[in-house]
Scaffold this motif. Structure first.
Motif, PDB file in Angstrom:
ATOM      1  N   MET A  90       8.050 -25.186  -4.804  1.00 47.41           N
ATOM      2  CA  MET A  90       7.523 -26.459  -5.315  1.00 47.41           C
ATOM      3  C   MET A  90       8.413 -27.086  -6.382  1.00 47.41           C
ATOM      4  SD  MET A  90       4.807 -27.102  -3.667  1.00 47.41           S
ATOM      5  CE  MET A  90       3.310 -26.492  -2.913  1.00 47.41           C
ATOM      6  N   ARG A  91       9.377 -26.324  -6.891  1.00 48.19           N
ATOM      7  CA  ARG A  91      10.302 -26.923  -7.853  1.00 48.19           C
ATOM      8  C   ARG A  91      11.231 -27.929  -7.171  1.00 48.19           C
ATOM      9  NH1 ARG A  91      11.184 -24.380 -12.555  1.00 48.19           N
ATOM     10  NH2 ARG A  91      12.022 -26.403 -13.116  1.00 48.19           N
ATOM     11  N   HIS A  92      11.325 -27.856  -5.860  1.00 47.01           N
ATOM     12  CA  HIS A  92      12.233 -28.758  -5.148  1.00 47.01           C
ATOM     13  C   HIS A  92      11.523 -30.052  -4.824  1.00 47.01           C
ATOM     14  CE1 HIS A  92      15.496 -25.900  -4.743  1.00 47.01           C
ATOM     15  NE2 HIS A  92      14.520 -25.009  -4.734  1.00 47.01           N
ATOM     16  N   ARG A  93      12.109 -31.139  -5.338  1.00 46.87           N
ATOM     17  CA  ARG A  93      11.469 -32.437  -5.168  1.00 46.87           C
ATOM     18  C   ARG A  93      11.972 -33.021  -3.861  1.00 46.87           C
ATOM     19  NH1 ARG A  93      13.519 -33.031 -11.160  1.00 46.87           N
ATOM     20  NH2 ARG A  93      15.066 -31.738 -10.165  1.00 46.87           N
ATOM     21  N   VAL A  94      11.629 -32.284  -2.773  1.00 43.37           N
ATOM     22  CA  VAL A  94      12.236 -32.606  -1.483  1.00 43.37           C
ATOM     23  C   VAL A  94      11.508 -33.725  -0.767  1.00 43.37           C
ATOM     24  CG1 VAL A  94      13.065 -30.266  -1.158  1.00 43.37           C
ATOM     25  CG2 VAL A  94      10.862 -30.909  -0.206  1.00 43.37           C
ATOM     26  N   SER A 165       8.595 -36.191  -8.408  1.00 47.44           N
ATOM     27  CA  SER A 165       9.617 -35.947  -7.389  1.00 47.44           C
ATOM     28  C   SER A 165      11.021 -36.349  -7.806  1.00 47.44           C
ATOM     29  CB  SER A 165       9.257 -36.693  -6.104  1.00 47.44           C
ATOM     30  OG  SER A 165       7.997 -36.312  -5.651  1.00 47.44           O
ATOM     31  N   GLY A 166      11.187 -36.787  -9.033  1.00 50.40           N
ATOM     32  CA  GLY A 166      12.533 -37.139  -9.479  1.00 50.40           C
ATOM     33  C   GLY A 166      12.827 -38.626  -9.356  1.00 50.40           C
ATOM     34  N   VAL A 167      13.956 -39.010  -9.950  1.00 46.39           N
ATOM     35  CA  VAL A 167      14.368 -40.419  -9.932  1.00 46.39           C
ATOM     36  C   VAL A 167      15.018 -40.717  -8.589  1.00 46.39           C
ATOM     37  CG1 VAL A 167      15.867 -42.125 -11.032  1.00 46.39           C
ATOM     38  CG2 VAL A 167      14.686 -40.417 -12.430  1.00 46.39           C
ATOM     39  N   MET A 368      19.373 -29.522   2.905  1.00 44.32           N
ATOM     40  CA  MET A 368      20.688 -28.936   2.579  1.00 44.32           C
ATOM     41  C   MET A 368      20.747 -28.547   1.105  1.00 44.32           C
ATOM     42  SD  MET A 368      23.504 -31.024   4.787  1.00 44.32           S
ATOM     43  CE  MET A 368      22.800 -32.641   4.939  1.00 44.32           C
ATOM     44  N   HIS A 369      20.181 -29.383   0.258  1.00 45.69           N
ATOM     45  CA  HIS A 369      20.173 -29.042  -1.175  1.00 45.69           C
ATOM     46  C   HIS A 369      19.382 -27.750  -1.391  1.00 45.69           C
ATOM     47  CE1 HIS A 369      20.569 -29.842  -5.450  1.00 45.69           C
ATOM     48  NE2 HIS A 369      19.316 -29.449  -5.569  1.00 45.69           N
ATOM     49  N   PHE A 370      18.245 -27.681  -0.720  1.00 46.13           N
ATOM     50  CA  PHE A 370      17.390 -26.485  -0.827  1.00 46.13           C
ATOM     51  C   PHE A 370      18.156 -25.250  -0.339  1.00 46.13           C
ATOM     52  CE2 PHE A 370      14.314 -23.622   1.233  1.00 46.13           C
ATOM     53  CZ  PHE A 370      13.424 -23.395   0.195  1.00 46.13           C
ATOM     54  N   LEU A 373      20.823 -23.813  -2.607  1.00 45.84           N
ATOM     55  CA  LEU A 373      20.315 -23.055  -3.762  1.00 45.84           C
ATOM     56  C   LEU A 373      19.541 -21.800  -3.370  1.00 45.84           C
ATOM     57  CD1 LEU A 373      19.021 -25.988  -5.993  1.00 45.84           C
ATOM     58  CD2 LEU A 373      20.934 -24.471  -6.500  1.00 45.84           C
ATOM     59  N   ARG A 374      18.909 -21.832  -2.209  1.00 42.78           N
ATOM     60  CA  ARG A 374      17.968 -20.764  -1.888  1.00 42.78           C
ATOM     61  C   ARG A 374      18.433 -19.834  -0.774  1.00 42.78           C
ATOM     62  NH1 ARG A 374      14.750 -20.521  -6.376  1.00 42.78           N
ATOM     63  NH2 ARG A 374      13.890 -22.561  -6.861  1.00 42.78           N
ATOM     64  N   THR A 375      19.715 -19.929  -0.400  1.00 43.94           N
ATOM     65  CA  THR A 375      20.272 -18.939   0.527  1.00 43.94           C
ATOM     66  C   THR A 375      21.620 -18.484  -0.026  1.00 43.94           C
ATOM     67  OG1 THR A 375      21.378 -20.628   1.860  1.00 43.94           O
ATOM     68  CG2 THR A 375      19.198 -19.942   2.620  1.00 43.94           C
TER      69      THR A 375
HETATM   70  C1  LIG Z   1      18.652 -18.839  -8.211  1.00 36.63           C
HETATM   71  C2  LIG Z   1      17.702 -19.732  -8.928  1.00 36.63           C
HETATM   72  C3  LIG Z   1      17.110 -19.314 -10.109  1.00 36.63           C
HETATM   73  C4  LIG Z   1      16.223 -20.117 -10.784  1.00 36.63           C
HETATM   74  N1  LIG Z   1      15.635 -19.697 -11.945  1.00 36.63           N
HETATM   75  C5  LIG Z   1      14.759 -20.482 -12.610  1.00 36.63           C
HETATM   76  C6  LIG Z   1      14.161 -20.060 -13.817  1.00 36.63           C
HETATM   77  O1  LIG Z   1      14.402 -18.983 -14.296  1.00 36.63           O
HETATM   78  N2  LIG Z   1      13.284 -20.873 -14.424  1.00 36.63           N
HETATM   79  C7  LIG Z   1      13.005 -22.118 -13.940  1.00 36.63           C
HETATM   80  O2  LIG Z   1      12.205 -22.849 -14.522  1.00 36.63           O
HETATM   81  N3  LIG Z   1      13.567 -22.569 -12.787  1.00 36.63           N
HETATM   82  C8  LIG Z   1      14.426 -21.769 -12.124  1.00 36.63           C
HETATM   83  N4  LIG Z   1      15.003 -22.237 -10.964  1.00 36.63           N
HETATM   84  C9  LIG Z   1      14.630 -23.551 -10.455  1.00 36.63           C
HETATM   85  C10 LIG Z   1      15.728 -24.589 -10.744  1.00 36.63           C
HETATM   86  O3  LIG Z   1      15.889 -24.791 -12.125  1.00 36.63           O
HETATM   87  C11 LIG Z   1      15.368 -25.937 -10.083  1.00 36.63           C
HETATM   88  O4  LIG Z   1      14.162 -26.439 -10.636  1.00 36.63           O
HETATM   89  C12 LIG Z   1      15.173 -25.830  -8.588  1.00 36.63           C
HETATM   90  O5  LIG Z   1      16.190 -25.064  -8.012  1.00 36.63           O
HETATM   91  C13 LIG Z   1      15.182 -27.220  -7.974  1.00 36.63           C
HETATM   92  O6  LIG Z   1      16.495 -27.696  -8.038  1.00 36.63           O
HETATM   93  P1  LIG Z   1      16.916 -29.225  -8.143  1.00 36.63           P
HETATM   94  O7  LIG Z   1      16.175 -29.819  -9.281  1.00 36.63           O
HETATM   95  O8  LIG Z   1      18.383 -29.321  -8.124  1.00 36.63           O
HETATM   96  O9  LIG Z   1      16.438 -29.683  -6.707  1.00 36.63           O
HETATM   97  P2  LIG Z   1      15.516 -30.798  -6.139  1.00 36.63           P
HETATM   98  O10 LIG Z   1      14.262 -30.959  -6.900  1.00 36.63           O
HETATM   99  O11 LIG Z   1      15.394 -30.396  -4.707  1.00 36.63           O
HETATM  100  O12 LIG Z   1      16.315 -32.142  -6.308  1.00 36.63           O
HETATM  101  C14 LIG Z   1      17.436 -32.400  -5.517  1.00 36.63           C
HETATM  102  C15 LIG Z   1      18.438 -33.183  -6.324  1.00 36.63           C
HETATM  103  O13 LIG Z   1      17.912 -34.495  -6.541  1.00 36.63           O
HETATM  104  C16 LIG Z   1      18.316 -34.958  -7.824  1.00 36.63           C
HETATM  105  N5  LIG Z   1      17.133 -35.140  -8.658  1.00 36.63           N
HETATM  106  C17 LIG Z   1      15.855 -34.814  -8.329  1.00 36.63           C
HETATM  107  N6  LIG Z   1      15.033 -35.153  -9.308  1.00 36.63           N
HETATM  108  C18 LIG Z   1      15.778 -35.696 -10.304  1.00 36.63           C
HETATM  109  C19 LIG Z   1      15.492 -36.241 -11.583  1.00 36.63           C
HETATM  110  N7  LIG Z   1      14.275 -36.306 -12.070  1.00 36.63           N
HETATM  111  N8  LIG Z   1      16.509 -36.721 -12.316  1.00 36.63           N
HETATM  112  C20 LIG Z   1      17.755 -36.694 -11.846  1.00 36.63           C
HETATM  113  N9  LIG Z   1      18.119 -36.186 -10.647  1.00 36.63           N
HETATM  114  C21 LIG Z   1      17.134 -35.708  -9.878  1.00 36.63           C
HETATM  115  C22 LIG Z   1      19.223 -33.890  -8.419  1.00 36.63           C
HETATM  116  O14 LIG Z   1      20.556 -34.170  -8.063  1.00 36.63           O
HETATM  117  C23 LIG Z   1      18.761 -32.646  -7.711  1.00 36.63           C
HETATM  118  O15 LIG Z   1      19.717 -31.623  -7.702  1.00 36.63           O
HETATM  119  C24 LIG Z   1      15.903 -21.410 -10.273  1.00 36.63           C
HETATM  120  C25 LIG Z   1      16.512 -21.832  -9.090  1.00 36.63           C
HETATM  121  C26 LIG Z   1      17.399 -21.012  -8.422  1.00 36.63           C
HETATM  122  C27 LIG Z   1      18.025 -21.498  -7.134  1.00 36.63           C
END
Ligand SMILES: Cc1cc2nc3c(=O)[nH]c(=O)nc-3n(C[C@H](O)[C@H](O)[C@H](O)COP(=O)(O)OP(=O)(O)OC[C@H]3O[C@@H](n4cnc5c(N)ncnc54)[C@H](O)[C@@H]3O)c2cc1C
Length: 420
Positions: A90-94, A165-167, A368-370, A373-375
């Motif tokens: 759910m951390r991925h704002r996909v 879901s991010g900007v 692809m972004h997911f 990071l997740r594989t």
């Molecule tokens: C190996 C690993 C370990 C992790 N460990 C932790 C941890 O210990 N604690 C923790 O809290 N989290 C952890 N995470 C989660 C990590 O911090 C991210 O929240 C998660 O991987 C989602 O990544 P993302 O924000 O790049 O991706 P997505 O949410 O999928 O977003 C995709 C891309 O869209 C853009 N984007 C999306 N929203 C915004 C926005 N609001 N502003 C600007 N650009 C945006 C960015 O370019 C982003 O990379 C971990 C993740 C991984 C892969």
């Protein structure tokens, strides 16, 4: 029909389920989007005329990180995995999403409708002490108005979650009756022809909208409107303009099934994440226990470690401790339910190893972004070290995606598995 599970004896799994339930995704979607912007080509035949050129174009887009052509497609996965995997997922704002000022129509049990912006709903659920005020019954009790997609009649469904879901870049669709929808191009909107992406809609097309609830700015609430009223049937509303509308923070709702939609400024839109609800149904006792191949022991310091297989004794204690505590937790859950305690309260004793399930909808760019990071992958330019269980989900998703979009998948690998 009873929602009590037939089987209350805990069972244990070491795998995950990932099914592709719905898709509109192919390499041709990427090519089409890219060539329309350069050559105005609109026919699919054009795309298949020269496979080498198509392959080259996809590779070029990937290499030079021209990302938006990879967004014009959609895949919906059914995923069954332990809850701790979903916490990471759910951390991925996909998902696709709408602007924060989008008014969501909430519906109380009595059928009263109330408008509240999606940004407010997010704040109520996730930020600060205001969570205590969370969607009181007087404004819908955490339920939205949604629509039966077959009969187009209004229904009421619980909100499972509100997601920031991010900007993202937005478009603004305006209708003849004065409604506006500000969403990402890939947001699914209900039309008289079924679900279509917002970015595909043009002037003259129609969206399905709440019959008597125009844009909330003009008529915020229709007091007393209830399910049985004629007004509760969604009707078409013609589009009069579609324009780009800048970039800003976006949000999505996750809505309980069977109809995963809600009203956004009076227009019927789909949601992108749906996790099974522990408030509304009794949770089944299926729990995660690592299989023998799952490496159990972490060696090395933080930031520089590896996993190695555990000894027989470590495997034995892992299995026994997990199974014993799962059984004990589920018994406590059952005892509370039997004593009349609400499911949403009793579930607090259940561990994160419990299996849950959800639908997740994404496009190839966000997938692809997911995956980046997740594989873990030998071709990855930027290595990641994901937890094995979410990686198992990612690997299954990638298998499905690679079959749908083989050229895009190959280009992703060739270019170091970095999302464009
Ligand atoms: C190996 C690993 C370990 C992790 N460990 C932790 C941890 O210990 N604690 C923790 O809290 N989290 C952890 N995470 C989660 C990590 O911090 C991210 O929240 C998660 O991987 C989602 O990544 P993302 O924000 O790049 O991706 P997505 O949410 O999928 O977003 C995709 C891309 O869209 C853009 N984007 C999306 N929203 C915004 C926005 N609001 N502003 C600007 N650009 C945006 C960015 O370019 C982003 O990379 C971990 C993740 C991984 C892969």
């Amino acid at each position: 029909m009873s929602d009590t599970p037939a089987e209350t004896k805990p069972s244990f799994r070491s795998d995950v389920t990932v099914e592709l339930v719905k898709h509109a995704a192919g390499d041709s979607d990427v090519l089409w989007a890219a060539r329309v912007s350069t050559a105005g080509e609109q026919s699919l035949e054009e795309l298949s005329k020269d496979p080498e050129r198509s392959k080259g174009l996809i590779n070029f887009l990937m290499r030079d990180r021209h990302g938006s052509p990879f967004e014009h497609n959609s895949m919906t996965f059914f995923i069954s995995a332990p809850i701790f995997v979903f916490r990471e997922f759910m951390r991925h704002r996909v998902g696709w999403c709408v602007a924060g000022d989008t008014e969501i129509t909430l519906q109380s049990e009595a059928g009263d409708l109330h408008g509240r912006t999606i940004a407010d709903l997010y704040r109520l659920r996730h930020l600060g002490p205001a969570t205590r005020l969370r969607e009181p019954e007087s404004v819908g009790g955490g339920h939205v108005r949604c629509y039966d997609e077959d009969t187009l009649t209004a229904q009421r469904a619980p909100i499972v979650d509100v997601i920031e879901s991010g900007v993202k870049p937005l478009i603004r669709i305006t209708t003849a009756e004065g409604r506006t929808l500000r969403s990402t191009v890939d947001h699914a909107v209900l039309t008289p022809d079924g679900w279509r992406k917002a970015g595909e809609l043009a002037v003259g097309d129609a969206v399905m909208a709440a019959a008597t609830a125009p844009h909330p700015a003009q008529a915020p609430v229709v007091p007393g409107l209830s399910r049985g009223d004629d007004a509760s049937v969604a009707r078409p509303d013609s589009i009069v303009s579609v324009v780009d509308d800048g970039e800003e923070m976006t949000y999505d709702l996750s809505v309980e099934g069977p109809w995963h939609n809600f009203l956004a400024n009076g227009i019927v839109v789909h949601n992108s994440y749906n996790e099974e609800s522990g408030r509304y149904r009794e949770l089944l006792p299926v729990f995660y226990v690592p299989g023998e191949e799952r490496k159990l022991v972490q060696q090395g310091r933080p930031g520089k470690y590896e996993f190695v297989s555990g000894s027989a004794a470590q495997q034995e204690i892992t299995q026994r401790a997990m199974e014993d505590s799962y059984i004990q937790a589920y018994e406590a859950y059952q005892q509370m339910l039997a004593a009349g305690v609400a499911r949403e309260v009793a579930r607090a004793v259940l561990p994160v190893g419990l299996f849950s399930s959800m639908y997740a909808t994404c496009n190839a760019r966000s997938l692809m972004h997911f995956l980046g990071l997740r594989t873990q992958h030998e071709q990855a330019k930027v290595p990641s070290f994901p937890q094995r269980e979410i990686e198992m989900v990612g690997e299954r998703m990638e298998e499905h995606w690679a079959k749908l979009m083989p050229l895009t998948h190959a280009a992703f690998n060739t270019n170091g598995r970095v999302a464009p």
